[in-house]
Structure formats: C-alpha cells, structure tokens
Design an enzyme around this catalytic site. Sequence first.
Site, PDB file in Angstrom:
ATOM      1  N   HIS A   1       0.803  -1.236   0.000  1.00 25.37           N
ATOM      2  CA  HIS A   1       0.000   0.000   0.000  1.00 25.37           C
ATOM      3  C   HIS A   1       0.830   1.277   0.000  1.00 25.37           C
ATOM      4  O   HIS A   1       0.287   2.361  -0.175  1.00 25.37           O
ATOM      5  CB  HIS A   1      -0.924   0.034   1.215  1.00 25.37           C
ATOM      6  CG  HIS A   1      -0.206   0.377   2.486  1.00 25.37           C
ATOM      7  ND1 HIS A   1       0.517  -0.541   3.193  1.00 25.37           N
ATOM      8  CD2 HIS A   1      -0.064   1.545   3.151  1.00 25.37           C
ATOM      9  CE1 HIS A   1       1.055   0.040   4.235  1.00 25.37           C
ATOM     10  NE2 HIS A   1       0.730   1.304   4.243  1.00 25.37           N
TER      11      HIS A   1
HETATM   12  C1  UD1 Z   1      -1.462   6.007   5.783  1.00 29.86           C
HETATM   13  C2  UD1 Z   1      -0.098   6.417   6.354  1.00 29.86           C
HETATM   14  C3  UD1 Z   1       0.867   5.231   6.280  1.00 29.86           C
HETATM   15  C4  UD1 Z   1       0.265   4.000   6.928  1.00 29.86           C
HETATM   16  C5  UD1 Z   1      -1.096   3.719   6.289  1.00 29.86           C
HETATM   17  C6  UD1 Z   1      -1.754   2.522   6.892  1.00 29.86           C
HETATM   18  C7  UD1 Z   1       0.413   8.797   5.987  1.00 29.86           C
HETATM   19  C8  UD1 Z   1       1.279   9.755   5.250  1.00 29.86           C
HETATM   20  N1  UD1 Z   1       0.518   7.498   5.615  1.00 29.86           N
HETATM   21  O1  UD1 Z   1      -1.241   5.706   4.410  1.00 29.86           O
HETATM   22  O2  UD1 Z   1       2.052   5.562   6.961  1.00 29.86           O
HETATM   23  O3  UD1 Z   1       1.126   2.891   6.704  1.00 29.86           O
HETATM   24  O4  UD1 Z   1      -1.924   4.878   6.487  1.00 29.86           O
HETATM   25  O5  UD1 Z   1      -2.857   2.132   6.129  1.00 29.86           O
HETATM   26  O6  UD1 Z   1      -0.333   9.216   6.853  1.00 29.86           O
HETATM   27  N2  UD1 Z   1      -8.585   5.414   1.445  1.00 29.86           N
HETATM   28  C9  UD1 Z   1      -9.869   4.943   1.403  1.00 29.86           C
HETATM   29  N3  UD1 Z   1     -10.471   4.647   2.606  1.00 29.86           N
HETATM   30  C10 UD1 Z   1      -9.867   4.817   3.799  1.00 29.86           C
HETATM   31  C11 UD1 Z   1      -8.547   5.318   3.822  1.00 29.86           C
HETATM   32  C12 UD1 Z   1      -7.921   5.599   2.630  1.00 29.86           C
HETATM   33  O7  UD1 Z   1     -10.468   4.767   0.357  1.00 29.86           O
HETATM   34  O8  UD1 Z   1     -10.478   4.520   4.838  1.00 29.86           O
HETATM   35  C13 UD1 Z   1      -7.891   5.691   0.164  1.00 29.86           C
HETATM   36  C14 UD1 Z   1      -8.071   7.069  -0.362  1.00 29.86           C
HETATM   37  O9  UD1 Z   1      -8.160   7.000  -1.748  1.00 29.86           O
HETATM   38  C15 UD1 Z   1      -6.772   7.757   0.008  1.00 29.86           C
HETATM   39  C16 UD1 Z   1      -5.769   6.615  -0.071  1.00 29.86           C
HETATM   40  O10 UD1 Z   1      -6.506   5.461   0.323  1.00 29.86           O
HETATM   41  O11 UD1 Z   1      -6.490   8.822  -0.815  1.00 29.86           O
HETATM   42  C17 UD1 Z   1      -4.594   6.797   0.833  1.00 29.86           C
HETATM   43  O12 UD1 Z   1      -5.036   7.014   2.182  1.00 29.86           O
HETATM   44  P1  UD1 Z   1      -4.140   7.899   3.189  1.00 29.86           P
HETATM   45  O13 UD1 Z   1      -4.708   7.875   4.543  1.00 29.86           O
HETATM   46  O14 UD1 Z   1      -3.899   9.225   2.594  1.00 29.86           O
HETATM   47  O15 UD1 Z   1      -2.765   7.134   3.196  1.00 29.86           O
HETATM   48  P2  UD1 Z   1      -2.473   5.585   3.397  1.00 29.86           P
HETATM   49  O16 UD1 Z   1      -1.919   5.037   2.145  1.00 29.86           O
HETATM   50  O17 UD1 Z   1      -3.601   4.837   4.010  1.00 29.86           O
END
Ligand code: UD1
Length: 348
Positions: free
Chosen positions: A200
């Site tokens: 991820h």
């Molecule tokens: C975040 C953390 C990462 C951690 C990870 C665990 C930061 C910079 N990164 O990354 O260190 O390892 O969480 O999962 O904070 N999305 C959904 N539903 C959700 C959450 C996310 O659809 O409930 C999608 C969205 O399109 C979003 C993308 O996932 O833009 C990324 O989510 P984000 O929270 O920005 O970063 P993670 O990759 O989850």
Amino acid sequence: MKVLSVVGARPQFIKLAPICAAMASAEVGHVIVHTGQHYDDRMSDVIFADLGIPAPDYNLGVGSATHGRQTGGMLAALDGVLEESRPDWVVVYGDTNSTIAGALAATKMHIAVAHVEAGLRSFNRAMPEEINRVMTDHASDLCLAPTAVAMDHLSNEGLGERSLLIGDVMTDVCLGTRDLVAGKPLSFTPDGPFVMATLHRAENTDGDEHLRSLLTSISQLSTRVVLAVHPRLAAAADRIGFDLTTGAIEPVEPLSYPEMVAAVSAASAVITDSGGLQKEAFLLRTPAITLRTETEWPETLSGGWNVLDPTGRHISELLARTLSVPVDEAPYGDGQAAARCVRALQKF
Ligand code: UD1
C-alpha cells in the site's frame, strides 16, 4: 491527569488499543480523537470493535486529500478540541499525517506531547512517514521509543534527555492477539500453503511501471498469494489496468487485526511493504520479504527472518531461503510497553 490521544489511520488504532487498556487500569482520564484519515469500516470501526477500543470522543472527519490539505484540515479542527478538553498530555502514535498534526496542534498550544513509537528512522526523506517521524520527535516533550536502535537515533539528534525506552506497543497487542486466535479457523479457506501479502505504500503504488512489475512478480509465484487489498492499492491497480486476480494472486478485503494475526501465523511467508506487518511476521516467526529499500525495524533482519527486496525480482528465490534463530529473540520488549507509557506520563 487527563490524556488525549490523537489517531487517524489503521496502524494507530492498533497502537492505541493497549494504551487504552493501560489508561483504564491506571484510572487515567482518556479522551480519544479520531482525525478521520481512515474512514472505511474495515480500516477503522471494525478495528475499534475487534480490539475493544472505546468509540472516539471526537471524529474530525477529515477524510482523504493531498498531504497539505489533509494535515491542515486536522490542525484547524484540533485547535477547538484541545481548547475544549484541555488535557495534561497529548499522545500521538507512529508516523502518519495524523501524528504530525496532533503533535503540532498541541505543542503550539503549550500542551505537553508524548510520541509513542519515537525514534524510528528509515533515513529515506522521500517517504512522507519519515518527515512525519522526524518532525514529531522534535516537537515532542517525551519520546517513547520501542527499541534500543530507536533510542540511539534520538540521542544522535540531541533528543536523548527527553527519550525513554518503553518497548513496542504493537508487540503488546500482537502477542495478546496471537494467544486469543490460536486454534481458530481462518476467515478465508486455506487450500494448502499460502503466502500472505499486503502492498500500500506510496513509493510502491504511485509509480505505474514499478507497481506493475511488483504485482507481476507476485502473480507469477508458484504458491497461492492471499493479498489483503488496501483502498490505495485498489485505486492504483485500477489506474494501471492490472487485474488483482491475475495468476497466483487471490485478493481479499482488508483483514481485521485478529484475522491478520491468524493469517500471518498460518502463512508460509509474508510479502509486504508495511512496517507493522514485517514486525508481526517476525514476532509470529513467519519469514517475511519486504518490498522496500530500507526498514525502520532492522531487528527483523536478524537470522534472515525479514529480507528487503525493493524490486520484487527475488521473491521466488527468497521464499526458499533458510533461516536461523535471531540473535536477539525479543528486541521489541516484553509485551508491557503500554503500561510503561502510562507510568511515564504520570511521572513526567
Ligand atoms: C497512511 C499512512 C501510512 C500508513 C497507512 C496505513 C500517511 C502519510 N501514511 O497511508 O504511513 O502505513 O496509512 O494504512 O499518513 N482510502 C480509502 N479509505 C480509507 C482510507 C484511505 O479509500 O479509509 C484511500 C483514499 O483513496 C486515500 C488513499 O486510500 O487517498 C490513501 O489514504 P491515506 O490515509 O492518505 O494514506 P495511506 O496510504 O492509508
């Protein structure tokens, strides 16, 4: 004493679980703020329920956005919450955007900040998490480190005097959950040996060719690979037109924490780019291959239990490697880190 915890992303809920229990045992007032960074049920509410964490007192509902917008939204919303609850301590966890937002909001209001999982370093400044870690440690009044190596990093940055080695809170949860799920069936039907996989991180999902090459390597393995699909990976695979049911890959929804611990224990190996999962594999004595150029948990490399393979080109041969007993069998503490964290907050 009143403590306010700021969490927002899946790994932070897991770190919060033992802290909540330790706060309750010590009868410390504890307010939980969920920034809303993760909002899907399986990324959030399910974890709270499975790990017995009380529902958050506040949910800031920031959702997904660019780093600046997401972090800025949290900062703006945290001011009001901190004005209203006036805690003695704000505790932040790990390295996400929710971590840096919590630390910055509190320190600007002259509220003491403690960072759980302080001192981890990848020394890769291109990772958003690395920036979050460094900034959070330097904004914190108390750096609670999980390992001796993390303590060394803090000392090297001039933070030794405000740092304390407490052990790893994720180890508290992992070992407890291992004992709870032992002997229970898996949520997916095991059809012979399988490898458990997750992918991820932005470094792996954001570049089209790199992601395609990693997924292709995984799909060509001769063992079945159960891939728990994070929403970021689902979106990235769609973007590059890669079908996540290709070859050996069997996609599943993100697993609950107990399901993941059971799956890692039962798997023949783990392929991941997650910090938490490579360490859980080590604790559960399942060999791991980490699809990254570096690790914040170098102790897992001992005895060959975790090997870095940033391009994914060596997975097949690495799955067949031999392992030896790690040099230090318990580098992550004794499962009592959360109790030490609460005692430290009471003392300082
Ligand atoms: C975040 C953390 C990462 C951690 C990870 C665990 C930061 C910079 N990164 O990354 O260190 O390892 O969480 O999962 O904070 N999305 C959904 N539903 C959700 C959450 C996310 O659809 O409930 C999608 C969205 O399109 C979003 C993308 O996932 O833009 C990324 O989510 P984000 O929270 O920005 O970063 P993670 O990759 O989850």
